[in-house]
Design a protein around this motif. Sequence first.
Motif, PDB file in Angstrom:
ATOM      1  N   SER A 141       7.630   2.884 -15.323  1.00 53.18           N
ATOM      2  CA  SER A 141       7.314   2.171 -14.015  1.00 53.18           C
ATOM      3  C   SER A 141       8.131   0.825 -14.948  1.00 53.18           C
ATOM      4  N   CYS A 160      10.909   8.753  -6.852  1.00 48.61           N
ATOM      5  CA  CYS A 160      10.812  10.525  -6.711  1.00 48.61           C
ATOM      6  C   CYS A 160      10.334  10.875  -7.559  1.00 48.61           C
ATOM      7  N   HIS A 161       9.069  11.580  -7.781  1.00 42.86           N
ATOM      8  CA  HIS A 161       8.294  12.464  -8.758  1.00 42.86           C
ATOM      9  C   HIS A 161       9.162  14.146  -9.082  1.00 42.86           C
ATOM     10  N   MET A 185       0.815   8.367  -8.175  1.00 46.76           N
ATOM     11  CA  MET A 185      -0.044   7.096  -7.186  1.00 46.76           C
ATOM     12  C   MET A 185      -0.405   6.354  -8.047  1.00 46.76           C
ATOM     13  N   LYS A 188       3.107   4.164  -8.304  1.00 48.84           N
ATOM     14  CA  LYS A 188       3.427   3.767  -6.982  1.00 48.84           C
ATOM     15  C   LYS A 188       2.432   2.649  -6.420  1.00 48.84           C
ATOM     16  N   LYS A 189       1.672   2.103  -6.966  1.00 48.94           N
ATOM     17  CA  LYS A 189       0.861   1.894  -6.876  1.00 48.94           C
ATOM     18  C   LYS A 189       1.217  -0.206  -7.130  1.00 48.94           C
ATOM     19  N   THR A 191       4.373  -0.485  -8.492  1.00 45.79           N
ATOM     20  CA  THR A 191       5.394  -0.567  -8.645  1.00 45.79           C
ATOM     21  C   THR A 191       5.236  -1.422  -6.853  1.00 45.79           C
ATOM     22  N   PRO A 194       7.883   2.848  -2.519  1.00 41.51           N
ATOM     23  CA  PRO A 194       7.611   4.576  -1.614  1.00 41.51           C
ATOM     24  C   PRO A 194       7.587   5.238  -2.732  1.00 41.51           C
ATOM     25  N   MET A 195       7.517   6.566  -2.798  1.00 40.01           N
ATOM     26  CA  MET A 195       7.024   7.621  -4.263  1.00 40.01           C
ATOM     27  C   MET A 195       7.306   8.904  -3.022  1.00 40.01           C
ATOM     28  N   PHE A 221       2.591  10.456  -0.832  1.00 38.80           N
ATOM     29  CA  PHE A 221       3.495  10.876  -0.687  1.00 38.80           C
ATOM     30  C   PHE A 221       4.467  10.463   0.844  1.00 38.80           C
ATOM     31  N   ASP A 222       5.092   9.667  -0.009  1.00 39.71           N
ATOM     32  CA  ASP A 222       5.862   8.993   1.437  1.00 39.71           C
ATOM     33  C   ASP A 222       7.198   9.730   1.396  1.00 39.71           C
TER      34      ASP A 222
END
Length: 254
Positions: A141, A160-161, A185, A188-189, A191, A194-195, A221-222
């Motif tokens: 992050s 992107c993971h 996840m 994502k939350k 920041t 989208p992940m 995931f997005d």
Amino acid sequence: MKTKSKIIIAGPCAAESREQVVNCALTLKKQGIKTMRASLWKPRTKPGFEGVGAKGISWLAEVTNLGITVATEILLPEQLIRLIRVIGKKGDLNKVLLWIGSRNQNHLIQREIAKIVKEKMPKTVKLLIKNQAWADERHWSGIVDHILGSGISPKRLILCHRGFSPNNQKNPENLRNLPDFEMAMRVKKKTGLPMLIDPSHIGGSVENVFKVAKQSADFDFDGMMVEVHPKPIDAQSDAKQQLTFEELDKLLKI
Ligand code: PEP
Ligand code: MN
């Protein structure tokens, strides 16, 4: 993954020739893919094929003229300046997506790249950030915080993971990199960005790419970034993990 509302980025690990890039774009367009990846500059564990470099920028410009967004990794600010000059002249800069890869962990460079995107590229251009190779949530992050320090709008950022280096951890499925879906996840939350998931660099083999994509479907995931090659066996990098176009079709139905 229900692909309709998701961000799907598919294409070869690396741009290898004009013919490969343009043919991939035409095939992916028929498959309904809107964004094609192809790296020009490849960071490698050991020296080897390090990408075709700047000579491939005009191939990517051709892809933008086919109405497809082209995604590529930027390692250095001067690469981006050159890309902007060439695609600005020969293609459509609105149809570009850039990413910062897992090995590019110099924050001054990350911020400089983001600053150039902000100042010299159309507002439609997004910057994707992959996680670093080691499993450290604060660092992950923190990259976002550094990049936001450039003044770029968070609306232009995507995460992107791509998994973390296995080092000496248990790895019964023989994955190339170990995913931490829960951490993805949380980031994502935290920041609000989208992940995406990159099952290619996590999986390391076609079989594992399918397995990881299936596992990731249980998380929010997005979208997905996935490697596809017209003839994976002949790919100059990451041959074992690249899907054929038919395999991509199957994967997108998961
Ligand atoms: C890539 O996507 O081509 C790549 C080099 O990935 P990563 O930075 O995740 O290793
Ligand atoms: Mn690759």
